[in-house]
Design a protein around this motif. Structure first.
Motif, mmCIF file in Angstrom:
data_model
loop_
_atom_site.group_PDB
_atom_site.id
_atom_site.type_symbol
_atom_site.label_atom_id
_atom_site.label_comp_id
_atom_site.label_asym_id
_atom_site.label_seq_id
_atom_site.Cartn_x
_atom_site.Cartn_y
_atom_site.Cartn_z
ATOM 1 N N SER A 4 0.815 -1.207 0.000
ATOM 2 C CA SER A 4 0.000 0.000 0.000
ATOM 3 C C SER A 4 0.853 1.264 0.000
ATOM 4 O O SER A 4 0.368 2.335 -0.351
ATOM 5 C CB SER A 4 -0.976 -0.009 1.182
ATOM 6 O OG SER A 4 -0.256 -0.128 2.392
ATOM 7 N N LEU A 7 1.514 1.028 -4.065
ATOM 8 C CA LEU A 7 0.345 0.949 -4.943
ATOM 9 C C LEU A 7 -0.912 1.383 -4.202
ATOM 10 O O LEU A 7 -0.986 1.302 -2.978
ATOM 11 C CB LEU A 7 0.167 -0.490 -5.438
ATOM 12 C CG LEU A 7 1.343 -1.080 -6.213
ATOM 13 C CD1 LEU A 7 1.165 -2.582 -6.379
ATOM 14 C CD2 LEU A 7 1.511 -0.400 -7.552
ATOM 15 N N ASN A 8 -1.921 1.795 -4.935
ATOM 16 C CA ASN A 8 -3.192 2.217 -4.372
ATOM 17 C C ASN A 8 -3.961 1.010 -3.814
ATOM 18 O O ASN A 8 -4.182 0.025 -4.524
ATOM 19 C CB ASN A 8 -3.989 2.921 -5.476
ATOM 20 C CG ASN A 8 -5.346 3.378 -5.027
ATOM 21 O OD1 ASN A 8 -6.231 2.574 -4.746
ATOM 22 N ND2 ASN A 8 -5.515 4.689 -4.965
ATOM 23 N N ALA A 9 -4.371 1.091 -2.560
ATOM 24 C CA ALA A 9 -5.057 -0.021 -1.883
ATOM 25 C C ALA A 9 -6.357 -0.406 -2.590
ATOM 26 O O ALA A 9 -6.695 -1.590 -2.673
ATOM 27 C CB ALA A 9 -5.324 0.331 -0.422
ATOM 28 N N ASP A 10 -7.098 0.575 -3.106
ATOM 29 C CA ASP A 10 -8.349 0.274 -3.815
ATOM 30 C C ASP A 10 -8.072 -0.508 -5.100
ATOM 31 O O ASP A 10 -8.812 -1.431 -5.444
ATOM 32 C CB ASP A 10 -9.115 1.559 -4.160
ATOM 33 C CG ASP A 10 -9.749 2.198 -2.926
ATOM 34 O OD1 ASP A 10 -9.929 1.500 -1.909
ATOM 35 O OD2 ASP A 10 -10.051 3.409 -2.986
ATOM 36 N N ASN A 11 -7.005 -0.145 -5.802
ATOM 37 C CA ASN A 11 -6.641 -0.868 -7.026
ATOM 38 C C ASN A 11 -6.233 -2.301 -6.711
ATOM 39 O O ASN A 11 -6.575 -3.231 -7.454
ATOM 40 C CB ASN A 11 -5.501 -0.163 -7.760
ATOM 41 C CG ASN A 11 -5.927 1.140 -8.396
ATOM 42 O OD1 ASN A 11 -7.116 1.426 -8.522
ATOM 43 N ND2 ASN A 11 -4.970 1.960 -8.779
ATOM 44 N N LYS A 39 4.318 2.071 -13.011
ATOM 45 C CA LYS A 39 5.222 2.584 -11.978
ATOM 46 C C LYS A 39 6.662 2.630 -12.477
ATOM 47 O O LYS A 39 7.016 1.987 -13.461
ATOM 48 C CB LYS A 39 5.146 1.706 -10.722
ATOM 49 C CG LYS A 39 3.827 1.792 -9.986
ATOM 50 C CD LYS A 39 3.711 3.128 -9.300
ATOM 51 C CE LYS A 39 2.466 3.234 -8.458
ATOM 52 N NZ LYS A 39 2.393 4.525 -7.772
#
Length: 109
Positions: A4, A7-11, A39
């Protein structure tokens, strides 16, 4: 280091949900959905380090099985079929494991 932080937690959650069913894992779509494909090389190396559970400098077949758990604790284990397909796609030099350069190339495909 937690995913997290990279990277985005929702993704991550959306990608894990998309591949929740056994034998549905597609590494290209997964890396795209979590945003890893876009990234920097440094961030991809950070993710590699998290997935390299034994810190050997390689992701071996046994570690690949648990790759989704590297993204989130509630990720499922890959099936043997998925694990072997993932390894085959990434292991360009045929040594039975994935080095950081092979991982980076796979993510960017």
């Amino acid at each position: 280091m937690a995913m997290s932080g990279i990277l985005n937690a929702d993704n991550i959650k959306k990608a894990l949900d998309a591949f929740a069913v056994a034998d549905s894992f597609d590494h290209k779509r997964f890396f795209e959905m979590v945003g890893l494909k876009y990234k920097s090389a440094d961030d991809v190396k950070k993710v590699f380090t998290v997935l390299d559970a034994d810190h050997s400098g390689y992701i071996e077949e046994e570690e690949l099985k648990f790759v989704l758990k590297g993204f989130a604790k509630n990720g499922r284990d890959l099936t043997d079929k998925e694990t072997k397909a993932f390894l085959k796609a990434a292991d360009k030099d045929g040594d039975g494991k994935i080095g950081v350069e092979e991982f980076t190339a796979l993510v960017k495909e």
